[in-house]
Design a protein around this motif. Structure first.
Motif, PDB file in Angstrom:
ATOM      1  N   ASP A  36       0.825  -1.204   0.000  1.00 52.07           N
ATOM      2  CA  ASP A  36       0.000   0.000   0.000  1.00 52.07           C
ATOM      3  C   ASP A  36       0.864   1.261   0.000  1.00 52.07           C
ATOM      4  O   ASP A  36       0.589   2.202  -0.737  1.00 52.07           O
ATOM      5  CB  ASP A  36      -0.932   0.004   1.209  1.00 52.07           C
ATOM      6  CG  ASP A  36      -1.885   1.184   1.182  1.00 52.07           C
ATOM      7  OD1 ASP A  36      -2.700   1.258   0.244  1.00 52.07           O
ATOM      8  OD2 ASP A  36      -1.801   2.029   2.102  1.00 52.07           O
ATOM      9  N   ARG A  39       2.471   1.759  -3.495  1.00 47.72           N
ATOM     10  CA  ARG A  39       1.519   2.019  -4.579  1.00 47.72           C
ATOM     11  C   ARG A  39       0.907   3.409  -4.487  1.00 47.72           C
ATOM     12  O   ARG A  39       0.332   3.890  -5.453  1.00 47.72           O
ATOM     13  CB  ARG A  39       0.383   0.996  -4.541  1.00 47.72           C
ATOM     14  CG  ARG A  39       0.768  -0.350  -5.037  1.00 47.72           C
ATOM     15  CD  ARG A  39      -0.422  -1.263  -5.023  1.00 47.72           C
ATOM     16  NE  ARG A  39      -0.032  -2.603  -5.409  1.00 47.72           N
ATOM     17  CZ  ARG A  39      -0.690  -3.686  -5.086  1.00 47.72           C
ATOM     18  NH1 ARG A  39      -1.791  -3.592  -4.373  1.00 47.72           N
ATOM     19  NH2 ARG A  39      -0.277  -4.858  -5.475  1.00 47.72           N
ATOM     20  N   ARG A  40       1.012   4.026  -3.347  1.00 47.75           N
ATOM     21  CA  ARG A  40       0.369   5.327  -3.145  1.00 47.75           C
ATOM     22  C   ARG A  40       1.032   6.399  -3.998  1.00 47.75           C
ATOM     23  O   ARG A  40       2.245   6.508  -4.066  1.00 47.75           O
ATOM     24  CB  ARG A  40       0.454   5.743  -1.677  1.00 47.75           C
ATOM     25  CG  ARG A  40      -0.424   4.912  -0.783  1.00 47.75           C
ATOM     26  CD  ARG A  40      -0.299   5.285   0.649  1.00 47.75           C
ATOM     27  NE  ARG A  40      -0.789   6.633   0.868  1.00 47.75           N
ATOM     28  CZ  ARG A  40      -0.836   7.207   2.056  1.00 47.75           C
ATOM     29  NH1 ARG A  40      -0.419   6.550   3.121  1.00 47.75           N
ATOM     30  NH2 ARG A  40      -1.295   8.422   2.187  1.00 47.75           N
ATOM     31  N   ASP A  42      -0.195   9.608  -3.551  1.00 49.19           N
ATOM     32  CA  ASP A  42      -0.521  10.841  -2.834  1.00 49.19           C
ATOM     33  C   ASP A  42       0.518  11.222  -1.781  1.00 49.19           C
ATOM     34  O   ASP A  42       0.372  12.243  -1.119  1.00 49.19           O
ATOM     35  CB  ASP A  42      -1.901  10.725  -2.181  1.00 49.19           C
ATOM     36  CG  ASP A  42      -1.964   9.613  -1.141  1.00 49.19           C
ATOM     37  OD1 ASP A  42      -1.257   8.601  -1.308  1.00 49.19           O
ATOM     38  OD2 ASP A  42      -2.734   9.751  -0.170  1.00 49.19           O
ATOM     39  N   LYS A  48       7.283   7.851   1.990  1.00 49.20           N
ATOM     40  CA  LYS A  48       7.404   6.402   1.805  1.00 49.20           C
ATOM     41  C   LYS A  48       8.625   5.871   2.557  1.00 49.20           C
ATOM     42  O   LYS A  48       8.557   4.813   3.196  1.00 49.20           O
ATOM     43  CB  LYS A  48       7.500   6.064   0.320  1.00 49.20           C
ATOM     44  CG  LYS A  48       6.199   6.303  -0.424  1.00 49.20           C
ATOM     45  CD  LYS A  48       6.344   6.027  -1.902  1.00 49.20           C
ATOM     46  CE  LYS A  48       5.045   6.389  -2.610  1.00 49.20           C
ATOM     47  NZ  LYS A  48       5.073   6.071  -4.026  1.00 49.20           N
ATOM     48  N   GLU A  70      -4.130   4.927   8.458  1.00 49.75           N
ATOM     49  CA  GLU A  70      -4.457   4.770   7.035  1.00 49.75           C
ATOM     50  C   GLU A  70      -5.380   3.605   6.740  1.00 49.75           C
ATOM     51  O   GLU A  70      -5.632   3.303   5.573  1.00 49.75           O
ATOM     52  CB  GLU A  70      -3.165   4.591   6.224  1.00 49.75           C
ATOM     53  CG  GLU A  70      -2.234   5.773   6.266  1.00 49.75           C
ATOM     54  CD  GLU A  70      -2.799   6.983   5.556  1.00 49.75           C
ATOM     55  OE1 GLU A  70      -3.608   6.819   4.631  1.00 49.75           O
ATOM     56  OE2 GLU A  70      -2.426   8.098   5.947  1.00 49.75           O
ATOM     57  N   HIS A  73      -8.389   4.414   4.511  1.00 52.19           N
ATOM     58  CA  HIS A  73      -7.941   4.820   3.175  1.00 52.19           C
ATOM     59  C   HIS A  73      -7.357   3.637   2.391  1.00 52.19           C
ATOM     60  O   HIS A  73      -7.446   3.604   1.168  1.00 52.19           O
ATOM     61  CB  HIS A  73      -6.927   5.949   3.271  1.00 52.19           C
ATOM     62  CG  HIS A  73      -7.469   7.150   3.992  1.00 52.19           C
ATOM     63  ND1 HIS A  73      -8.486   7.923   3.485  1.00 52.19           N
ATOM     64  CD2 HIS A  73      -7.152   7.687   5.195  1.00 52.19           C
ATOM     65  CE1 HIS A  73      -8.767   8.895   4.337  1.00 52.19           C
ATOM     66  NE2 HIS A  73      -7.966   8.766   5.385  1.00 52.19           N
ATOM     67  N   MET A  74      -6.753   2.676   3.111  1.00 54.70           N
ATOM     68  CA  MET A  74      -6.248   1.478   2.446  1.00 54.70           C
ATOM     69  C   MET A  74      -7.385   0.744   1.753  1.00 54.70           C
ATOM     70  O   MET A  74      -7.256   0.329   0.601  1.00 54.70           O
ATOM     71  CB  MET A  74      -5.591   0.529   3.455  1.00 54.70           C
ATOM     72  CG  MET A  74      -4.207   0.908   3.896  1.00 54.70           C
ATOM     73  SD  MET A  74      -3.563  -0.216   5.155  1.00 54.70           S
ATOM     74  CE  MET A  74      -3.500  -1.762   4.286  1.00 54.70           C
ATOM     75  N   ARG A  77      -8.544   2.668  -1.327  1.00 53.89           N
ATOM     76  CA  ARG A  77      -7.605   2.541  -2.444  1.00 53.89           C
ATOM     77  C   ARG A  77      -7.711   1.164  -3.095  1.00 53.89           C
ATOM     78  O   ARG A  77      -7.702   1.039  -4.322  1.00 53.89           O
ATOM     79  CB  ARG A  77      -6.175   2.799  -1.974  1.00 53.89           C
ATOM     80  CG  ARG A  77      -5.855   4.261  -1.765  1.00 53.89           C
ATOM     81  CD  ARG A  77      -4.383   4.484  -1.505  1.00 53.89           C
ATOM     82  NE  ARG A  77      -3.937   3.971  -0.226  1.00 53.89           N
ATOM     83  CZ  ARG A  77      -3.977   4.658   0.909  1.00 53.89           C
ATOM     84  NH1 ARG A  77      -4.439   5.891   0.924  1.00 53.89           N
ATOM     85  NH2 ARG A  77      -3.542   4.131   2.034  1.00 53.89           N
TER      86      ARG A  77
END
Length: 136
Positions: A36, A39-40, A42, A48, A70, A73-74, A77
Motif C-alpha cells: 500500500d 503504490r500510493r 498521494d 514512503k 491509514e 484509506h487502504m 484505495r
C-alpha cells in the motif's frame, strides 16, 4: 509412552499454533502495508521512506500506527484499484467480443463460415479470412 505422559501438553501445542498463526498474520499485514505504501501516489518519496523506516525499526508499533492512521484509506484505495481493473477488463472483453455492430472478429469468422457452408468460398479462402480477422 502414553498420551498422558507426553512432554508437550495439548495446551502448549495450542499456544504454539496461536503464536505461529499470529506471526503469519503479522507478516501478511506487513506485506500488505508495504504494498500500500509503495503504490500510493498521494505521498512523497520521503514519506514512503519514513513509513518504511518506521515499519522496519518499530515493526509491531509501525504496523499498528499505519493501520490506525491509514486503515480506512487502504480499503478505499484497494476498492478503487479493483473497480479500475474490472472496468479495464470489461472494456477489453467488449472490444474483442461481438457487440452487435458486425465488425468484431467473431462476426467476421461467423460470416466467413456461413459463406464456406454455402459454397461461396473455398476452404483456403475461409482460412485466409479467419487469419485476417484474428490478426486484428
Amino acid at each position: 509412552m502414553t498420551l498422558a505422559q507426553s512432554n508437550y501438553p495439548f495446551l502448549d501445542l495450542i499456544w504454539t499454533m496461536l503464536v505461529f498463526f499470529g506471526w503469519v498474520t503479522w507478516f501478511w499485514l506487513l506485506v500488505v502495508i508495504f504494498a500500500d505504501v509503495f503504490r500510493r501516489a498521494d505521498i512523497t518519496g520521503w514519506a514512503k521512506a519514513g513509513w518504511t523506516v518506521a515499519l522496519l525499526v518499530l515493526p509491531f508499533l509501525g504496523v499498528l500506527i499505519y493501520l490506525i492512521a491509514e486503515g480506512k484509506h487502504m480499503g478505499e484505495r484497494r476498492r478503487a484499484e479493483a473497480t479500475a481493473a474490472q472496468t479495464q477488463f470489461n472494456d477489453y472483453v467488449r472490444s474483442v467480443a461481438h457487440n452487435g455492430g458486425g465488425t468484431g472478429a467473431t462476426s467476421q469468422i461467423a460470416e466467413a463460415k456461413r459463406l464456406l457452408d454455402n459454397g461461396a468460398i473455398s476452404d483456403q479462402e475461409f482460412q485466409d479470412l479467419k487469419a485476417k480477422a484474428l490478426a486484428r
